[in-house]
Design a protein around this motif. Sequence first.
Motif, mmCIF file in Angstrom:
data_model
loop_
_atom_site.group_PDB
_atom_site.id
_atom_site.type_symbol
_atom_site.label_atom_id
_atom_site.label_comp_id
_atom_site.label_asym_id
_atom_site.label_seq_id
_atom_site.Cartn_x
_atom_site.Cartn_y
_atom_site.Cartn_z
ATOM 1 N N PHE A 237 27.550 -3.443 72.292
ATOM 2 C CA PHE A 237 26.467 -3.723 73.224
ATOM 3 C C PHE A 237 25.437 -4.668 72.607
ATOM 4 C CE2 PHE A 237 22.406 -2.663 75.303
ATOM 5 C CZ PHE A 237 22.750 -3.010 76.600
ATOM 6 N N THR A 238 25.099 -4.452 71.352
ATOM 7 C CA THR A 238 24.152 -5.332 70.668
ATOM 8 C C THR A 238 24.674 -6.769 70.658
ATOM 9 O OG1 THR A 238 23.394 -3.493 69.298
ATOM 10 C CG2 THR A 238 22.922 -5.723 68.499
ATOM 11 N N ASP A 239 25.958 -6.943 70.396
ATOM 12 C CA ASP A 239 26.560 -8.279 70.412
ATOM 13 C C ASP A 239 26.520 -8.899 71.804
ATOM 14 O OD1 ASP A 239 27.094 -8.123 67.710
ATOM 15 O OD2 ASP A 239 29.204 -7.567 67.975
ATOM 16 N N VAL A 240 26.796 -8.109 72.824
ATOM 17 C CA VAL A 240 26.774 -8.606 74.207
ATOM 18 C C VAL A 240 25.367 -9.069 74.580
ATOM 19 C CG1 VAL A 240 26.980 -7.917 76.642
ATOM 20 C CG2 VAL A 240 28.783 -7.326 75.021
ATOM 21 N N VAL A 241 24.374 -8.281 74.273
ATOM 22 C CA VAL A 241 22.993 -8.652 74.588
ATOM 23 C C VAL A 241 22.605 -9.911 73.823
ATOM 24 C CG1 VAL A 241 20.568 -7.946 74.401
ATOM 25 C CG2 VAL A 241 22.287 -6.307 75.188
ATOM 26 N N ARG A 242 22.907 -9.950 72.539
ATOM 27 C CA ARG A 242 22.551 -11.108 71.709
ATOM 28 C C ARG A 242 23.237 -12.378 72.239
ATOM 29 N NH1 ARG A 242 23.886 -9.216 66.752
ATOM 30 N NH2 ARG A 242 21.837 -8.297 66.559
ATOM 31 N N GLU A 243 24.477 -12.260 72.625
ATOM 32 C CA GLU A 243 25.254 -13.427 73.048
ATOM 33 C C GLU A 243 24.915 -13.902 74.463
ATOM 34 O OE1 GLU A 243 29.955 -14.740 73.514
ATOM 35 O OE2 GLU A 243 29.427 -12.932 72.399
ATOM 36 N N HIS A 244 24.583 -12.984 75.375
ATOM 37 C CA HIS A 244 24.473 -13.357 76.788
ATOM 38 C C HIS A 244 23.088 -13.206 77.413
ATOM 39 C CE1 HIS A 244 28.746 -13.824 76.684
ATOM 40 N NE2 HIS A 244 28.958 -12.543 76.427
ATOM 41 N N SER A 245 22.104 -12.748 76.679
ATOM 42 C CA SER A 245 20.789 -12.525 77.292
ATOM 43 C C SER A 245 20.167 -13.825 77.791
ATOM 44 C CB SER A 245 19.852 -11.793 76.338
ATOM 45 O OG SER A 245 19.652 -12.540 75.160
ATOM 46 N N THR A 246 20.267 -14.898 77.039
ATOM 47 C CA THR A 246 19.683 -16.173 77.467
ATOM 48 C C THR A 246 20.346 -16.662 78.748
ATOM 49 O OG1 THR A 246 19.137 -16.751 75.194
ATOM 50 C CG2 THR A 246 19.222 -18.563 76.782
ATOM 51 N N ALA A 247 21.666 -16.554 78.835
ATOM 52 C CA ALA A 247 22.379 -16.991 80.041
ATOM 53 C C ALA A 247 21.930 -16.194 81.258
ATOM 54 C CB ALA A 247 23.891 -16.855 79.844
ATOM 55 N N LEU A 248 21.739 -14.887 81.097
ATOM 56 C CA LEU A 248 21.312 -14.068 82.236
ATOM 57 C C LEU A 248 19.882 -14.376 82.656
ATOM 58 C CD1 LEU A 248 22.802 -10.491 81.762
ATOM 59 C CD2 LEU A 248 23.351 -12.193 83.481
ATOM 60 N N VAL A 249 18.996 -14.553 81.692
ATOM 61 C CA VAL A 249 17.612 -14.883 82.043
ATOM 62 C C VAL A 249 17.583 -16.215 82.792
ATOM 63 C CG1 VAL A 249 15.341 -15.505 81.113
ATOM 64 C CG2 VAL A 249 16.556 -13.507 80.221
ATOM 65 N N ARG A 250 18.343 -17.186 82.336
ATOM 66 C CA ARG A 250 18.407 -18.478 83.031
ATOM 67 C C ARG A 250 18.992 -18.326 84.434
ATOM 68 N NH1 ARG A 250 20.539 -22.196 78.016
ATOM 69 N NH2 ARG A 250 18.515 -22.361 76.990
ATOM 70 N N TYR A 251 20.007 -17.504 84.566
ATOM 71 C CA TYR A 251 20.621 -17.236 85.864
ATOM 72 C C TYR A 251 19.560 -16.756 86.855
ATOM 73 C CZ TYR A 251 23.559 -14.806 89.317
ATOM 74 O OH TYR A 251 24.141 -14.356 90.485
ATOM 75 N N PHE A 252 18.767 -15.777 86.432
ATOM 76 C CA PHE A 252 17.744 -15.230 87.322
ATOM 77 C C PHE A 252 16.595 -16.212 87.543
ATOM 78 C CE2 PHE A 252 19.574 -11.051 85.999
ATOM 79 C CZ PHE A 252 19.963 -10.652 87.266
ATOM 80 N N ALA A 253 16.215 -16.955 86.524
ATOM 81 C CA ALA A 253 15.109 -17.908 86.655
ATOM 82 C C ALA A 253 15.438 -19.008 87.653
ATOM 83 C CB ALA A 253 14.778 -18.515 85.292
#
Length: 174
Positions: free
Chosen positions: A18-34
Amino acid sequence: MADGADATSDRPDDLAWFTDVVREHSTALVRYFARRGPRQDAEDLAADVFVTAWRRRDDVPRDAALPWLYRTAGFTLANHRRKIVDLPVDEVPEAGTARVADDPELSALFDAELRGALASVGERDRQILLLHAWEGLDGEELAAVLGISRSGADAALSRARKRLREAWGERLSF
């Protein structure tokens, strides 16, 4: 814990995964929502997706987490948009153009004709086109987000592109 307890909570590799998933994909998700909603909500919405991913970690494909996260993000955004928002009467726009100006997804498409053509293709086609163009998804990833087969996703992308080309052509013909 009792013998019938949930075995999911006992797996030590879950936290590292889970830590790896958050680290790897958090920026992509924030951009998706923004790009699709109020920027001030993007991080909170991304956090909601990660809460769902943690809660449903057995359902998240280990080799294709990002498409699963994007699919969940779509549901999260739809739920967010359904929430009632109090808007003071003096801030209610007189015409639809004010709403478009406040929509990051549409305002990023700077050309008014393209915006109109994209708006005319329908919500599903628009979703497919934006997942492909902005998020860089195609093939298996696009299929996973849409919940359809790879060939179905390829066909849906092809149809969406065709409809956009037709809508663009119609707008330029007058």
